[in-house]
Design a protein around this motif. Structure first.
Motif: not given
Length: 123
Positions: A93-122
């Protein structure tokens, strides 16, 4: 006598300018050294495709909170180059809703962004 004083002043200014250039170059080199795959320290970077895009991220994020995305389809490499254990999440969702998992600092992931509408940094 006056000419010698002027010459010494010019020489002193040239030396000071050279010192400032060296300090600036050193600071730039330190910032560059902190960058990984073109992603500055403290940032989350996105690269099109499942690779590093010649170390040229197309999207970078620095501030904590939600960031809405537009026009991102297909696979992107997401690299969390934040510090201090900060994490990031992808959200359907937009504005950080419907979030999934956590990507820790120093890590990367290859992800299909088609269904992704926002990201959050915390922190």
């Amino acid at each position: 006598m006056r000419k010698n004083k002027v010459m010494r002043t010019v020489a002193a200014l040239a030396l000071a300018a050279g010192t400032m250039t060296t300090v600036t170059a050193t600071q730039a080199q330190a910032a560059e050294a902190a960058a990984v795959h073109g992603c500055n320290s403290g940032h989350v970077c996105l690269y099109p495709g499942a690779g590093w895009n010649n170390d040229r991220p197309t999207h970078t994020y620095y501030r904590y909170g939600a960031h809405n995305l537009r026009g991102m389809y297909g696979t992107y490499r997401i690299f969390n180059n934040q510090t201090g254990g900060a994490t990031m999440r992808t959200c359907t969702g937009y504005n950080g809703t419907g979030c999934q998992g956590y990507l820790p600092a120093g890590q990367y992931i290859d992800k299909d962004m088609t269904p992704i509408n926002s990201i959050t940094l915390q922190p």
